[in-house]
Structure formats: C-alpha cells, structure tokens
Write an enzyme that holds these catalytic residues in place. Structure first.
Site, PDB file in Angstrom:
ATOM      1  CE1 TYR A  33      -1.575   3.169   6.871  1.00 44.70           C
ATOM      2  CE2 TYR A  33      -1.094   1.656   8.647  1.00 44.70           C
ATOM      3  CZ  TYR A  33      -1.689   1.910   7.438  1.00 44.70           C
ATOM      4  OH  TYR A  33      -2.393   0.922   6.806  1.00 44.70           O
ATOM      5  NE  ARG A  52       5.423   0.481   3.528  1.00 44.45           N
ATOM      6  CZ  ARG A  52       4.800  -0.656   3.835  1.00 44.45           C
ATOM      7  NH1 ARG A  52       4.464  -1.501   2.873  1.00 44.45           N
ATOM      8  NH2 ARG A  52       4.521  -0.949   5.078  1.00 44.45           N
ATOM      9  NE  ARG A 100     -12.123  21.188   6.933  1.00 45.75           N
ATOM     10  CZ  ARG A 100     -12.351  21.140   5.622  1.00 45.75           C
ATOM     11  NH1 ARG A 100     -12.248  22.230   4.885  1.00 45.75           N
ATOM     12  NH2 ARG A 100     -12.686  20.007   5.042  1.00 45.75           N
ATOM     13  CE  LYS A 144       1.542   0.586   6.285  1.00 47.53           C
ATOM     14  NZ  LYS A 144       0.424  -0.257   5.879  1.00 47.53           N
ATOM     15  CD  GLU A 176      -2.995  -3.325  -1.828  1.00 47.34           C
ATOM     16  OE1 GLU A 176      -1.944  -3.686  -1.284  1.00 47.34           O
ATOM     17  OE2 GLU A 176      -3.225  -2.146  -2.135  1.00 47.34           O
TER      18      GLU A 176
HETATM   19  N1  PDD Z   1      -1.227  -3.007   6.339  1.00 50.21           N
HETATM   20  N2  PDD Z   1      -1.547  -3.750   1.323  1.00 50.21           N
HETATM   21  C1  PDD Z   1      -2.237  -2.949   2.151  1.00 50.21           C
HETATM   22  C2  PDD Z   1      -3.375  -2.185   1.584  1.00 50.21           C
HETATM   23  C3  PDD Z   1      -1.872  -2.836   3.501  1.00 50.21           C
HETATM   24  O1  PDD Z   1      -2.562  -2.014   4.316  1.00 50.21           O
HETATM   25  C4  PDD Z   1      -0.787  -3.606   3.991  1.00 50.21           C
HETATM   26  C5  PDD Z   1      -0.336  -3.543   5.423  1.00 50.21           C
HETATM   27  C6  PDD Z   1      -0.098  -4.446   3.093  1.00 50.21           C
HETATM   28  C7  PDD Z   1       1.084  -5.263   3.520  1.00 50.21           C
HETATM   29  O2  PDD Z   1       2.215  -4.450   3.717  1.00 50.21           O
HETATM   30  P1  PDD Z   1       3.354  -4.847   4.751  1.00 50.21           P
HETATM   31  O3  PDD Z   1       3.809  -6.223   4.375  1.00 50.21           O
HETATM   32  O4  PDD Z   1       4.392  -3.839   4.538  1.00 50.21           O
HETATM   33  O5  PDD Z   1       2.713  -4.832   6.120  1.00 50.21           O
HETATM   34  C8  PDD Z   1      -0.499  -4.474   1.768  1.00 50.21           C
HETATM   35  C9  PDD Z   1      -0.852  -2.846   7.719  1.00 50.21           C
HETATM   36  C10 PDD Z   1      -0.327  -4.090   8.349  1.00 50.21           C
HETATM   37  C11 PDD Z   1      -2.028  -2.226   8.491  1.00 50.21           C
HETATM   38  O6  PDD Z   1      -2.594  -1.308   7.954  1.00 50.21           O
HETATM   39  O7  PDD Z   1      -2.337  -2.642   9.590  1.00 50.21           O
END
Ligand code: PDD
Length: 281
Positions: A33, A52, A100, A144, A176
């Site tokens: 996503y 990304r 599946r 992601k 993080e």
């Molecule tokens: N999440 N680290 C993690 C684990 C994240 O899920 C996100 C963003 C970030 C920051 O990435 P970016 O600056 O590209 O948004 C770092 C999004 C916002 C979410 O899952 O809602």
C-alpha cells in the site's frame, strides 16, 4: 456521506465496492500500500510515493497493475469526486484472488483499490506522548506491505497506557514508530534518525524532511539511537505522510522540551508544511 472509491478500474460508492473472499490480501496479507497526503486538494511528495510503490511491488514479484499516468489520474479524480481538500489517499494493491495456496498464483489478476480519508493535517501540533515497546514485526519492513497487525497491536499497548503511540525497539535500539519514522534532536542541535535498512520503512516524509534540514544547514546523523538517549535529547519527533513533522513531548513518562514542541521541531514542521504546499501537485 458516502465516499467514491476506486476498485479495479471502476469508481463506485463505498457501499458497493467489493473484493473477493479469495483475495490474497485478505488470506495472506499479500499486498502493498501507499498513503499520500493531500493539501489544498493537491498531492504531497507524490513522486516519492509512486517510486516506493514500484519498489515494494518489485520486491514481492508483483507488477504495477496500471500505468503511472492512469494512477495519477485516479488520485486526482478521487480528490475531485470526494471534494477532498486535506487528508490522505490510500492505495492498496494485492496479488489478487486465487484458490488458497502458499505458492504465488501464476495468472491471478491483481486487485487495486484507492480511497480517500479527510483529516486535518496542517493544524498546529501540540505534541504526542509515546511509550517504547518491542518491535515484533517481520524482517522486511522496507517493503510497505498491508501486514499491519504488529504495529496495530503495538499502538494498542500505547493506548491502553493512555499514550498516543509507541516507538518500537529491537536489540536495544529504536527502529521507528508504529506508522512513522523516529528522530531526536541532540542538545547540540544534531538531528539523529536511524539509517535506512530492511529494519525500517524508507519514509517519503523522512527523505523530504532530511533534504530540507540539509538545505537549512542542520547537522544530520543517520544512526540507531536508544530510548535512554532519546529521553536525554533536547527534542524528539516523528514523520509520516499522515502526520507530517509530529513533535514528541514524552517518552516512557519522561517529559521532553518542557512538555511542548521545541524550536527545532517547530521550525522543521513549519518549513515542511510551507514547502509541501508549494510543491504539491
Ligand atoms: N505509515 N514507518 C512506518 C512503519 C510507517 O507505516 C510509515 C507510514 C512511515 C512513514 O512513511 P511516510 O513518510 O512515507 O508516510 C514510517 C502510513 C502513513 C500509514 O500506514 O498510515
């Protein structure tokens, strides 16, 4: 009011939008996503998010199901149809529906869904209180994926303690936030944030903020730091597309910068917002 969402080529009212029960996103979290912020009805850091996205898909041997031109058009169309001034657009791509099996299907048609969420992003921030918690996620956090149960559970631990979020810790060092990148500002003004690796998501807001900080001649150190170092820092903050530059005013019950956003984070937050407004497309 019902939103208009996008599912596999169609714009639909959200109540009528469906995906298969055999979708691998549902059965295996086999999908990726992106989240792009919208300011003044325009997309923030859009190029970074699509780059990304292509990388995440590639790492999972998935294709980009529509062209870049169409994808931009869908984002813009959803902003228009939902009259979105400020908020986010979520984009979900899965490997699609197939019987599946742990083996990736050969000919499944990928699922692509986009939807909007209105939320205030540019309002002044008063700072959030966080706790630390073990990082229980998998080893490819640079991709992601829609596998968000571990960060969701971790955020719930923070909520149960009456706090806003958690910074996750592995081998003694902060990785993080549950959905953000983590930073501290040392007493001599250096910005410290964990270096890029498979241990963290390569934040698009992170890249934009570090670029701005460099242009402002701020000193940056990309290295891991501990919770103890963070508690002794002058300031702390997080970045994400849905929070921009977000001040952190408490870590594990230790208050930072007098419980209000400090000067460095306040400056970065203001400049990031101004520059994002200018560059939004
Ligand atoms: N999440 N680290 C993690 C684990 C994240 O899920 C996100 C963003 C970030 C920051 O990435 P970016 O600056 O590209 O948004 C770092 C999004 C916002 C979410 O899952 O809602």
């Amino acid at each position: 009011m019902s939103r208009t969402v996008y599912v596999n080529g169609n714009y639909l009212p959200e109540e009528n939008a469906t995906v298969s029960i055999f979708d691998r996103g549902f059965l295996f979290a086999d999908g990726v996503y992106e989240v792009t912020a919208v300011l003044d009805g325009k997309l923030v850091d859009y190029a970074g998010h699509t780059t990304r996205l292509e990388r995440s898909l590639g790492e999972l041997k998935m294709e980009m199901p529509i062209s870049q031109e169409e994808l931009l058009e869908v984002h813009r169309e959803l902003i228009k149809r939902n009259n979105l001034n400020e908020g986010a657009i979520y984009l979900q791509i899965t490997r699609g529906a197939a019987d599946r099996d742990f083996v990736f299907p050969k000919d499944a048609e990928q699922t692509i869904v986009l939807f909007t969420q209105a939320k205030p992003l540019s309002a002044p921030k008063t700072g959030i209180r966080i706790i630390s918690a073990p990082d229980i996620r998998w080893g490819r956090r640079d991709i992601k994926t829609v596998q968000l149960l571990a960060p969701s559970m971790t955020k719930m631990i923070a909520k149960a303690e009456g706090k806003d979020d958690a910074w996750m810790v592995q081998d003694g060092f902060v990785t993080e936030g549950t959905s953000s990148n983590a930073y501290i500002v040392t007493k001599d003004g250096k910005i410290v944030t964990r270096n890029l690796s498979n241990s963290i998501l390569h934040g698009i807001t992170r890249a934009a903020v570090l670029k701005l900080a460099t242009e402002l001649d701020m000193e940056i150190e990309e290295r891991p730091f501990t919770i103890e170092e963070a508690q002794q820092a002058a300031e702390a903050f997080a970045t994400a597309a849905t929070a921009f530059v977000n001040p952190i005013i408490e870590i594990d019950n230790v208050e930072l910068s007098g419980g209000t956003p400090g000067p460095v984070v306040t400056r970065l937050s203001k400049i990031y917002l101004e520059e994002s407004r200018k560059a939004a497309m």
